[in-house]
Write a protein that holds these residues in place. Structure first.
Motif, mmCIF file in Angstrom:
data_model
loop_
_atom_site.group_PDB
_atom_site.id
_atom_site.type_symbol
_atom_site.label_atom_id
_atom_site.label_comp_id
_atom_site.label_asym_id
_atom_site.label_seq_id
_atom_site.Cartn_x
_atom_site.Cartn_y
_atom_site.Cartn_z
ATOM 1 N N LEU A 49 0.802 -0.980 0.093
ATOM 2 C CA LEU A 49 -0.353 -0.443 -0.090
ATOM 3 C C LEU A 49 0.704 1.387 -0.067
ATOM 4 N N THR A 50 2.098 1.337 0.752
ATOM 5 C CA THR A 50 2.612 2.506 0.332
ATOM 6 C C THR A 50 3.342 2.356 -0.597
ATOM 7 N N ALA A 51 3.787 1.621 -0.955
ATOM 8 C CA ALA A 51 4.718 1.942 -2.733
ATOM 9 C C ALA A 51 3.910 1.096 -3.488
ATOM 10 N N ALA A 52 2.668 1.805 -3.539
ATOM 11 C CA ALA A 52 1.333 2.223 -4.402
ATOM 12 C C ALA A 52 1.231 3.726 -4.323
ATOM 13 N N SER A 53 0.663 4.045 -2.555
ATOM 14 C CA SER A 53 1.026 5.352 -3.123
ATOM 15 C C SER A 53 2.088 6.342 -3.624
ATOM 16 N N ALA A 54 3.275 5.773 -3.293
ATOM 17 C CA ALA A 54 4.408 6.256 -3.882
ATOM 18 C C ALA A 54 4.218 6.867 -4.762
ATOM 19 N N ALA A 55 4.427 5.411 -5.759
ATOM 20 C CA ALA A 55 4.311 5.365 -7.243
ATOM 21 C C ALA A 55 4.012 6.704 -7.492
ATOM 22 N N ALA A 56 2.261 6.701 -7.273
ATOM 23 C CA ALA A 56 0.861 7.345 -7.401
ATOM 24 C C ALA A 56 1.263 8.727 -7.081
ATOM 25 N N VAL A 57 1.705 9.063 -6.485
ATOM 26 C CA VAL A 57 2.597 10.897 -6.226
ATOM 27 C C VAL A 57 3.277 10.946 -7.048
ATOM 28 N N VAL A 58 4.548 10.286 -7.302
ATOM 29 C CA VAL A 58 5.843 10.589 -7.850
ATOM 30 C C VAL A 58 4.924 10.030 -9.633
ATOM 31 N N ALA A 59 4.177 9.466 -10.384
ATOM 32 C CA ALA A 59 3.785 9.446 -11.315
ATOM 33 C C ALA A 59 3.026 11.241 -11.442
ATOM 34 N N LEU A 60 2.015 11.510 -10.323
ATOM 35 C CA LEU A 60 1.083 12.729 -10.303
ATOM 36 C C LEU A 60 2.422 13.742 -10.462
#
Length: 118
Positions: A49-60
């Motif tokens: 969950l943390t990795a997916a959230s971080a990836a979404a923030v980086v993509a944004l």
């Protein structure tokens, strides 16, 4: 109702043996532990969950940064004219005379009091 209170008193009208209650509590504890996810599984789920959230923030952030980088100078190039461009351009009367009626109709009209300032 009063008869029941007089007959039984303040205790409950049924009784359970201590061994039955202990067995019931023990079975409930075993069932709760069996149904609860393990700590390792919780840790792995939290990591994903943390990795997916971080990836979404980086993509944004990357999307916004790239969009700003590509469009930063675009508007200024269209608003500002260089001296060379003005010197090499044809007189306005010649440009308007060479345009068709459809092209003239597409030109945006700004009344003199509504001219935008750049």
């Amino acid at each position: 109702m009063n008869e029941l209170i007089e007959k039984v008193g303040k205790r409950l009208p049924y009784s359970e043996s201590p061994s039955y209650v202990d067995n019931l509590v023990e079975q409930s504890r075993i069932n709760a532990l069996a149904q609860a996810p393990s700590r390792k599984r919780q840790r792995v789920r939290r990591l994903w969950l943390t990795a997916a959230s971080a990836a979404a923030v980086v993509a944004l952030v990357a999307t916004v940064a790239l969009r700003l980088a590509f469009t930063a100078g675009y508007g200024q190039e269209q608003l500002l004219c260089s001296v060379e461009t003005v010197e090499q351009s044809a007189p306005l009367s010649e440009v308007l005379a060479s345009m068709t009626d459809e092209q003239l109709a597409d030109i945006a009209y700004f009344p003199t009091d509504d001219i935008p300032e750049y």
